[in-house]
Design a protein around this motif. Structure first.
Motif, short mmCIF file in Angstrom:
data_model
loop_
_atom_site.label_atom_id
_atom_site.label_comp_id
_atom_site.label_asym_id
_atom_site.label_seq_id
_atom_site.Cartn_x
_atom_site.Cartn_y
_atom_site.Cartn_z
N ALA A 44 1.21 -1.28 0.00
CA ALA A 44 0.04 -0.05 0.07
C ALA A 44 1.24 1.34 0.16
O ALA A 44 0.30 2.31 -0.68
CB ALA A 44 -0.94 -0.15 0.91
N ALA A 45 1.52 1.28 0.18
CA ALA A 45 2.82 2.17 1.13
C ALA A 45 3.82 2.38 -0.90
O ALA A 45 3.49 3.81 -1.15
CB ALA A 45 4.12 1.95 1.26
N THR A 46 4.34 1.44 -0.98
CA THR A 46 4.41 1.80 -2.91
C THR A 46 3.60 2.47 -3.34
O THR A 46 4.77 3.18 -4.45
CB THR A 46 5.21 0.22 -2.82
OG1 THR A 46 5.94 -0.03 -2.16
CG2 THR A 46 5.70 -0.15 -4.36
N LEU A 47 2.42 1.54 -3.24
CA LEU A 47 1.33 2.20 -4.66
C LEU A 47 0.97 3.80 -4.37
O LEU A 47 0.89 4.19 -5.14
CB LEU A 47 -0.09 1.18 -4.47
CG LEU A 47 0.47 -0.24 -4.10
CD1 LEU A 47 -1.34 -0.58 -4.55
CD2 LEU A 47 0.12 -0.41 -5.73
N LEU A 48 0.88 4.17 -2.71
CA LEU A 48 1.10 4.98 -2.96
C LEU A 48 2.05 6.42 -3.58
O LEU A 48 1.77 7.39 -4.31
CB LEU A 48 0.85 5.90 -1.45
CG LEU A 48 -0.20 5.67 -0.52
CD1 LEU A 48 -0.10 5.81 0.91
CD2 LEU A 48 -1.17 6.30 -0.77
N LEU A 49 2.93 6.07 -3.17
CA LEU A 49 4.71 6.60 -3.78
C LEU A 49 4.28 6.72 -5.49
O LEU A 49 4.61 7.71 -6.25
CB LEU A 49 6.03 6.31 -4.14
CG LEU A 49 5.83 6.59 -2.01
CD1 LEU A 49 7.27 5.53 -1.47
CD2 LEU A 49 5.90 7.80 -1.35
N ALA A 50 4.20 5.13 -5.86
CA ALA A 50 3.60 5.27 -7.46
C ALA A 50 2.81 6.18 -7.89
O ALA A 50 3.09 6.67 -9.02
CB ALA A 50 3.60 3.73 -7.76
N ALA A 51 1.55 6.62 -7.21
CA ALA A 51 0.74 7.83 -7.36
C ALA A 51 0.71 9.15 -7.62
O ALA A 51 -0.42 10.03 -7.72
CB ALA A 51 -0.44 7.24 -7.19
N GLY A 52 2.18 8.85 -6.98
CA GLY A 52 2.52 10.58 -6.64
C GLY A 52 2.14 11.07 -5.33
O GLY A 52 3.09 12.34 -5.55
N HIS A 53 1.70 10.54 -4.45
CA HIS A 53 1.60 11.01 -2.98
C HIS A 53 3.22 11.22 -2.39
O HIS A 53 4.44 9.99 -2.58
CB HIS A 53 0.56 9.99 -2.31
CG HIS A 53 -0.52 10.36 -2.92
ND1 HIS A 53 -1.19 11.44 -3.08
CD2 HIS A 53 -1.44 9.90 -4.22
CE1 HIS A 53 -2.41 11.26 -3.96
NE2 HIS A 53 -2.41 9.99 -4.18
N ASP A 54 3.21 11.77 -1.50
CA ASP A 54 4.70 12.49 -0.90
C ASP A 54 4.39 11.17 0.04
O ASP A 54 3.76 10.02 0.69
CB ASP A 54 5.07 13.45 -0.16
CG ASP A 54 3.68 14.06 0.44
OD1 ASP A 54 3.72 13.59 1.26
OD2 ASP A 54 3.35 15.40 0.55
#
Length: 542
Positions: free
Chosen positions: A455-465
């Motif tokens: 979930a953390a990796t997907l958040l970063l991939a989506a452009g979130h900090d």
């Protein structure tokens, strides 16, 4: 030997004599068939005599609402008796002893697999293997020649980690997933201590003062204790256990592992290893659990993360499970296992698309314990996407249908996700179901806790900090989010490489800026060579 029979009877009595009517009750029949609203089905099977030659009462059991239920259990009893060879009356007597003892204590027939293993190993099938906790105590008590420090170390492993989680499980039922749950619990404790140390609260820091993290080396020693105890049991009871499952549990050997993504090359290498180990296990033991092999095959890292495509495959298969909305919350919002189990229905507002994490269900040993999140940061409000809202709404309709079907048996616990009777979910059951769904989906293995990394990796991939990652996962600091819960997807890694290359790549020149080199004058040696000259394409010059 008798093949047994099934019959139907009731508890009605004769009005004149008060004697039970049994099978003769006229209400049992309706027309040319059975009355489904009266009486119940029974089965009966004659068993071999006792060891002293006296007649043994027949195996009889009733209370079945349909005939097929009685027939199914009768078939199971026949299967048990068929384990003994026709010319081996002594084994048949022992199996009958096991059946009688099991029915007297549990009202259930013994497991044919367990009886078959006992008979094959030359053991009396009526003697049940001990619970793992009982055997660990017996094994330690027999260690008379050990030094006091070693005994104290073994006792700590058993008392603090092994007996609370595995003590209730019969030793012949011990699985790799059971052992893995011990070390999952240890990792959860380590995370709690780490977050408390990083907390700004003096009280939280004081609560863990002096508490040490359980490192990989200690985990290896804990497993070695269990492995030695199981090995001793196998030597004393040959044939009961097909393998030492403690040896199959995979543990990290270094420090805190960094999450790796299941890339194509890693999946292919792991799949090859899995296929070989499964074939070898089947050849050695016959019937094996593919899921146990699937979990125990070594992975590139103890923490593995699915790619977005693999995550989509999991969610597609999870949609067929009754708890499909729970799997989506774990996958996309990174809830801890206990937080998903402890989610209360009033804390999720589908209109505002928000859910508040205020409760969790964790394990104390084997027993589930309800309480608040393990840190201040853990109590948080998480936003929900439209797909998750639709899944939760669909789940609530299904849960309402289950409530109506259960009637008075429904337990109004108030939890968002429950079993079919409204009871809270046991965290270990959630882990087992997760492993089964992922295995049946054909995916490489990860732990349920690894969904937080995903979930953390997907958040970063989506452009979130990183701050969004911290708040969504309920972490006490950005450092923990950066160091522990993120992995770099191959797509992002390639994009970063191209971005760097673009900064130092020379700008292309226009045709006008390109200088055409002057033609080379033939040298004296060239003019002296006989024969025709050739142009750039290799054709003869005119």
């Amino acid at each position: 030997m008798s093949t047994g029979t099934t019959y139907k009877q009731c508890s009605c009595r004769d009005a004149a004599t008060s004697r039970p009517l049994g099978r003769a009750c006229p209400k049992l029949r309706r027309g040319n068939g059975w009355n489904p609203d009266h009486g119940s089905w029974y089965y009966q099977l004659e068993l071999p005599p006792r060891g002293d030659g006296t007649r043994r009462p027949p195996l009889r059991k009733g209370g079945f609402t349909v005939k097929t239920g009685a027939e199914a259990e009768l078939d199971l009893a026949r299967e048990l008796m068929a384990i003994a060879a026709p010319d081996d009356p002594q084994t048949a007597i022992q199996i009958a002893d096991a059946i009688t003892a099991s029915m007297r204590t549990t009202r259930r027939l013994p497991d044919p697999g367990r009886v078959r293993k006992a008979v094959g190993g030359g053991h009396h099938p009526a003697v049940k293997p001990p619970a793992t906790g009982e055997w660990l105590e017996e094994w330690l008590a027999a260690k008379k020649k050990l030094r006091a420090g070693t005994v104290r170390s073994y006792d700590g492993h058993i008392r603090l980690y092994l007996r609370p989680h595995l003590g209730h499980i019969p030793i012949d039922r011990l699985r790799v997933t059971d052992i893995a749950s011990v070390f999952d619990h240890i990792e959860e404790l380590n995370d709690a201590i780490t977050e408390a140390r990083a907390s700004r609260s003096p009280a939280r820091r004081a609560a863990v003062k002096g508490r040490r993290l359980v490192g990989p080396a200690t985990c290896q020693r804990i497993r070695a204790t269990l492995r030695s105890a199981v090995s001793t049991y196998m030597k004393q009871h040959p044939g009961v256990l097909p393998a030492n499952v403690a040896s199959l549990a995979e543990l990290p050997s270094g420090g805190r592992p960094k999450g790796l993504v299941w890339t194509g090359e890693r999946v292919r290498a792991w799949q090859k290893d899995f296929d070989a180990r499964l074939a070898s296990a089947r050849k050695a033991a016959g019937r094996v659990s593919p899921v146990d092999i699937w979990i125990s095959v070594p992975r590139p890292s103890a923490v593995m993360v699915w790619t977005p495509a693999q995550t989509m495959v999991f969610l597609d298969h999870a949609r067929r499970h009754r708890l499909h909305a729970l799997w989506r919350l774990y996958t996309t919002r990174g809830l801890r296992r206990g937080e998903g189990c402890g989610l209360r229905r009033p804390d999720t507002d589908l209109d505002t698309a928000l859910t508040t994490i205020r409760w969790q269900i964790t394990q104390l040993g084997w027993d589930p314990v309800q309480g608040a999140p393990k840190s201040d940061a853990g109590e948080r409000t998480v936003a929900l996407d439209a797909d998750t809202i639709a899944d939760v709404a669909c789940w609530r309709q299904e849960q309402d249908q289950e409530r109506e079907a259960a009637g008075d048996a429904w337990a109004d616990s108030g939890f968002e996700f429950t079993d079919e009777l409204g009871n809270p979910l046991h965290p270990a059951t959630v882990t087992d179901v997760f492993h089964m769904i992922a295995y049946l989906a054909g995916l490489p293995p990860i732990r349920l806790h690894d969904l937080r990394h995903g979930a953390a990796t997907l958040l970063l991939a989506a452009g979130h900090d990183m701050k969004v990652v911290q708040e969504t996962l309920g972490l006490s600091s950005i450092t923990i989010a950066a160091d522990t819960y993120t992995s770099v997807l191959p797509q992002l890694a390639r994009r970063s490489a191209e971005d760097v290359a673009a900064l130092i790549r020379p700008a292309p020149t226009s045709p006008k800026q390109r200088r055409t080199p002057a033609p080379r004058s033939p040298s004296t040696a060239d003019r002296a060579k006989p024969g025709p000259q050739r142009g750039p394409a290799g054709r003869r010059a005119s």
